[in-house]
Design an enzyme around this catalytic site. Sequence first.
Site, PDB file in Angstrom:
ATOM      1  N   CYS A  90       9.523   4.251  -1.427  1.00  0.00           N
ATOM      2  CA  CYS A  90       9.306   5.556  -2.054  1.00  0.00           C
ATOM      3  C   CYS A  90       9.817   6.678  -1.141  1.00  0.00           C
ATOM      4  CB  CYS A  90       7.833   5.730  -2.417  1.00  0.00           C
ATOM      5  SG  CYS A  90       7.527   7.012  -3.658  1.00  0.00           S
ATOM      6  N   HIS A 198       6.124   0.555  -5.220  1.00  0.00           N
ATOM      7  CA  HIS A 198       5.236   0.309  -4.079  1.00  0.00           C
ATOM      8  C   HIS A 198       4.752  -1.138  -4.011  1.00  0.00           C
ATOM      9  CE1 HIS A 198       4.457   4.496  -2.675  1.00  0.00           C
ATOM     10  NE2 HIS A 198       4.809   4.799  -3.910  1.00  0.00           N
ATOM     11  N   GLU A 200       3.245  -2.557  -1.544  1.00  0.00           N
ATOM     12  CA  GLU A 200       1.952  -2.628  -0.856  1.00  0.00           C
ATOM     13  C   GLU A 200       0.777  -2.395  -1.805  1.00  0.00           C
ATOM     14  OE1 GLU A 200       2.809   1.754  -0.844  1.00  0.00           O
ATOM     15  OE2 GLU A 200       3.967  -0.100  -0.729  1.00  0.00           O
TER      16      GLU A 200
END
Length: 230
Positions: A90, A198, A200
Amino acid sequence: MKIIVKVGVVVFPGSNCDRDMYHVLTDVFNLDAQYFWHEKPLPKNIDAVILPGGFSYGDRLRAGVIAAHSPIIKDVRKMAEKGIPILGVCNGFQILVESGLLPGVLMKNESLNFMCEWTNLIVENNKTPFTNQFKLHQKIPIPIANGEGRYYADDDVLKQLKKKNQIVFRYSQVVNGSTDRIAGVCNEDGNVVGMMPHPERAVESEINPVDNKPSSLIFESLLSKMGVSN
């Protein structure tokens, strides 16, 4: 026990996914991760570098452009030249583009709105340090959260990206108006990868409503690159 793969998580003023990334690296994959403030140098014995998401410098001027001139980027650039795996997520992707480590431009979403939703990625290059455990064209359910996530490349750049296999991820459908539905790219050597979604936020079953395994392969690919079995 932590696996001795040293991963640096770079922190800028305005980073807000650094702790999420650190948690995944240390608590999920047992890596030896450490935060590095943007004004501090990176150690020479580091194995990989991750630039996490957020709003570095409040996205002033343009997302990632101020952070791209931070002192630590000189070290990131040197490590990129040495072939060290580097991942920008990002805002980290925006910083890698603004610093010239990745081609293209990231612009405001076609809707001009901040987008926060689940989408699907398609793996277009499974030869990078972060995609080597994927099957080509494998689908990844994953969230996006960005306001300037529309990847743009002109015809000449797009031609080179295709020729040199630098398109790493595509959205499975039109999401934000990105050129050719591109969601992630790599440098010519393949060791520097940037992606808007994302991973994560998708590697744990508790927070992934579809399937957390595909996103976890991004980090398992790094382990494989380092010669470590998870």
